[in-house]
Motif scaffolding. Sequence first.
Motif, PDB file in Angstrom:
ATOM      1  N   GLU A   1      -9.328   9.438  -9.869  1.00 57.74           N
ATOM      2  CA  GLU A   1      -9.198  10.564  -8.681  1.00 57.74           C
ATOM      3  C   GLU A   1      -7.641  10.655  -8.453  1.00 57.74           C
ATOM      4  O   GLU A   1      -7.031   9.779  -8.426  1.00 57.74           O
ATOM      5  CB  GLU A   1      -9.967  10.021  -7.395  1.00 57.74           C
ATOM      6  N   PRO A   2      -7.021  11.934  -8.269  1.00 54.80           N
ATOM      7  CA  PRO A   2      -5.846  12.103  -7.912  1.00 54.80           C
ATOM      8  C   PRO A   2      -5.496  11.671  -6.525  1.00 54.80           C
ATOM      9  O   PRO A   2      -5.958  11.455  -5.677  1.00 54.80           O
ATOM     10  CB  PRO A   2      -5.606  13.393  -8.044  1.00 54.80           C
ATOM     11  N   TYR A   3      -4.061  11.359  -6.540  1.00 52.55           N
ATOM     12  CA  TYR A   3      -3.861  10.711  -5.224  1.00 52.55           C
ATOM     13  C   TYR A   3      -3.648  11.825  -4.247  1.00 52.55           C
ATOM     14  O   TYR A   3      -2.735  12.826  -4.552  1.00 52.55           O
ATOM     15  CB  TYR A   3      -2.421  10.015  -5.266  1.00 52.55           C
ATOM     16  N   GLN A   4      -4.269  11.803  -2.993  1.00 49.60           N
ATOM     17  CA  GLN A   4      -4.150  12.897  -2.026  1.00 49.60           C
ATOM     18  C   GLN A   4      -3.409  12.493  -0.620  1.00 49.60           C
ATOM     19  O   GLN A   4      -3.510  11.139  -0.590  1.00 49.60           O
ATOM     20  CB  GLN A   4      -5.643  13.306  -1.589  1.00 49.60           C
ATOM     21  N   ASP A   5      -2.622  13.323  -0.097  1.00 45.50           N
ATOM     22  CA  ASP A   5      -2.149  13.073   1.086  1.00 45.50           C
ATOM     23  C   ASP A   5      -2.968  12.169   1.912  1.00 45.50           C
ATOM     24  O   ASP A   5      -4.134  12.846   2.065  1.00 45.50           O
ATOM     25  CB  ASP A   5      -1.348  14.078   1.955  1.00 45.50           C
ATOM     26  N   GLY A   6      -2.773  11.339   2.567  1.00 40.85           N
ATOM     27  CA  GLY A   6      -3.425  10.638   3.670  1.00 40.85           C
ATOM     28  C   GLY A   6      -4.351   9.318   2.817  1.00 40.85           C
ATOM     29  O   GLY A   6      -4.717   8.412   3.689  1.00 40.85           O
ATOM     30  N   ASP A   7      -4.276   9.470   1.582  1.00 39.94           N
ATOM     31  CA  ASP A   7      -4.742   8.182   1.064  1.00 39.94           C
ATOM     32  C   ASP A   7      -3.964   7.085   0.936  1.00 39.94           C
ATOM     33  O   ASP A   7      -2.660   7.099   1.085  1.00 39.94           O
ATOM     34  CB  ASP A   7      -5.173   8.449  -0.614  1.00 39.94           C
ATOM     35  N   LEU A   8      -4.763   5.838   1.173  1.00 37.68           N
ATOM     36  CA  LEU A   8      -3.985   4.613   0.945  1.00 37.68           C
ATOM     37  C   LEU A   8      -4.176   4.234  -0.538  1.00 37.68           C
ATOM     38  O   LEU A   8      -5.303   3.832  -0.779  1.00 37.68           O
ATOM     39  CB  LEU A   8      -4.597   3.686   1.881  1.00 37.68           C
ATOM     40  N   LEU A   9      -3.155   3.679  -1.255  1.00 36.96           N
ATOM     41  CA  LEU A   9      -3.276   3.537  -2.580  1.00 36.96           C
ATOM     42  C   LEU A   9      -2.777   2.034  -2.840  1.00 36.96           C
ATOM     43  O   LEU A   9      -1.689   1.826  -2.368  1.00 36.96           O
ATOM     44  CB  LEU A   9      -2.337   4.538  -3.340  1.00 36.96           C
ATOM     45  N   ILE A  10      -3.483   0.975  -2.916  1.00 33.41           N
ATOM     46  CA  ILE A  10      -3.143  -0.361  -3.037  1.00 33.41           C
ATOM     47  C   ILE A  10      -2.551  -0.550  -4.280  1.00 33.41           C
ATOM     48  O   ILE A  10      -2.810  -0.287  -5.365  1.00 33.41           O
ATOM     49  CB  ILE A  10      -4.214  -1.132  -3.090  1.00 33.41           C
ATOM     50  N   ILE A  11      -1.134  -0.956  -4.144  1.00 30.04           N
ATOM     51  CA  ILE A  11      -0.308  -1.227  -5.534  1.00 30.04           C
ATOM     52  C   ILE A  11      -0.398  -2.678  -5.868  1.00 30.04           C
ATOM     53  O   ILE A  11      -0.411  -2.733  -7.099  1.00 30.04           O
ATOM     54  CB  ILE A  11       1.259  -0.822  -4.941  1.00 30.04           C
ATOM     55  N   GLY A  12      -0.423  -3.397  -5.000  1.00 30.65           N
ATOM     56  CA  GLY A  12      -0.435  -4.925  -5.429  1.00 30.65           C
ATOM     57  C   GLY A  12      -0.208  -5.802  -4.169  1.00 30.65           C
ATOM     58  O   GLY A  12      -0.415  -5.498  -3.204  1.00 30.65           O
ATOM     59  N   SER A  13      -0.352  -6.899  -4.592  1.00 32.59           N
ATOM     60  CA  SER A  13      -0.347  -8.106  -3.529  1.00 32.59           C
ATOM     61  C   SER A  13       0.254  -9.385  -3.936  1.00 32.59           C
ATOM     62  O   SER A  13       0.489  -9.632  -5.103  1.00 32.59           O
ATOM     63  CB  SER A  13      -1.883  -8.379  -3.073  1.00 32.59           C
TER      64      SER A  13
ATOM     65  N   ILE B   1       0.840  -1.108   0.046  1.00 35.69           N
ATOM     66  CA  ILE B   1       0.023   0.134   0.091  1.00 35.69           C
ATOM     67  C   ILE B   1       0.765   1.159  -0.101  1.00 35.69           C
ATOM     68  O   ILE B   1       1.747   1.330   0.988  1.00 35.69           O
ATOM     69  CB  ILE B   1      -0.943  -0.072   1.304  1.00 35.69           C
ATOM     70  N   GLN B   2       0.800   2.129  -0.882  1.00 35.07           N
ATOM     71  CA  GLN B   2       1.399   3.178  -0.920  1.00 35.07           C
ATOM     72  C   GLN B   2       0.740   4.526  -0.040  1.00 35.07           C
ATOM     73  O   GLN B   2      -0.511   4.490  -0.073  1.00 35.07           O
ATOM     74  CB  GLN B   2       1.566   4.017  -2.314  1.00 35.07           C
ATOM     75  N   VAL B   3       1.732   5.281   0.808  1.00 33.25           N
ATOM     76  CA  VAL B   3       1.045   5.922   1.843  1.00 33.25           C
ATOM     77  C   VAL B   3       1.802   7.458   1.497  1.00 33.25           C
ATOM     78  O   VAL B   3       2.816   7.310   0.784  1.00 33.25           O
ATOM     79  CB  VAL B   3       1.348   5.485   3.178  1.00 33.25           C
TER      80      VAL B   3
ATOM     81  N   TYR C   1       5.721   3.186   1.328  1.00 33.22           N
ATOM     82  CA  TYR C   1       4.997   1.975   1.353  1.00 33.22           C
ATOM     83  C   TYR C   1       4.695   1.224   2.753  1.00 33.22           C
ATOM     84  O   TYR C   1       5.720   1.414   3.344  1.00 33.22           O
ATOM     85  CB  TYR C   1       5.155   0.978   0.205  1.00 33.22           C
ATOM     86  N   ARG C   2       3.720   0.693   2.656  1.00 33.86           N
ATOM     87  CA  ARG C   2       3.490  -0.123   3.909  1.00 33.86           C
ATOM     88  C   ARG C   2       3.011  -1.389   3.610  1.00 33.86           C
ATOM     89  O   ARG C   2       2.400  -1.529   2.486  1.00 33.86           O
ATOM     90  CB  ARG C   2       2.803   0.396   5.018  1.00 33.86           C
TER      91      ARG C   2
END
Length: 107
Positions: free
Chosen positions: A53-65, A13-15, A99-100
């Motif tokens: 939607e643009p990535y905003q600070d605070g969003d969690l963006l799932i990159i892959g698994s 997850i991108q943070v 990322y986390r």
Amino acid sequence: MPSTVPPDILQVIQVSEQKAGEGKIIHLDNESVSNYPVLEEVLLNRDYYETDEPYQDGDLLIIGSVDFPEKIKQDTIDKYIFDNESGKRKYFEYAENYYRIGTIYAD
């Protein structure tokens, strides 16, 4: 007494940098990312995530698994999720992004 079932999948997850600052940041480069095969697989072998939607600070963006053939064990959680010394969540910085790792269940 209910039993605890370990998760099956690790999710990258991108943070934001601000969110990552709350934990322990591990800085990675092209060589050191290979020490973390889950991150290597997702970050180096992914198509970029596209969204309306643009990535905003605070969003969690799932990159892959990454699916695991066996249930995820404590050593995997220690490597990717929590720092044993500080008890803080681990965050990984790679190519100026943060990322986390999260866990999810397949069942």
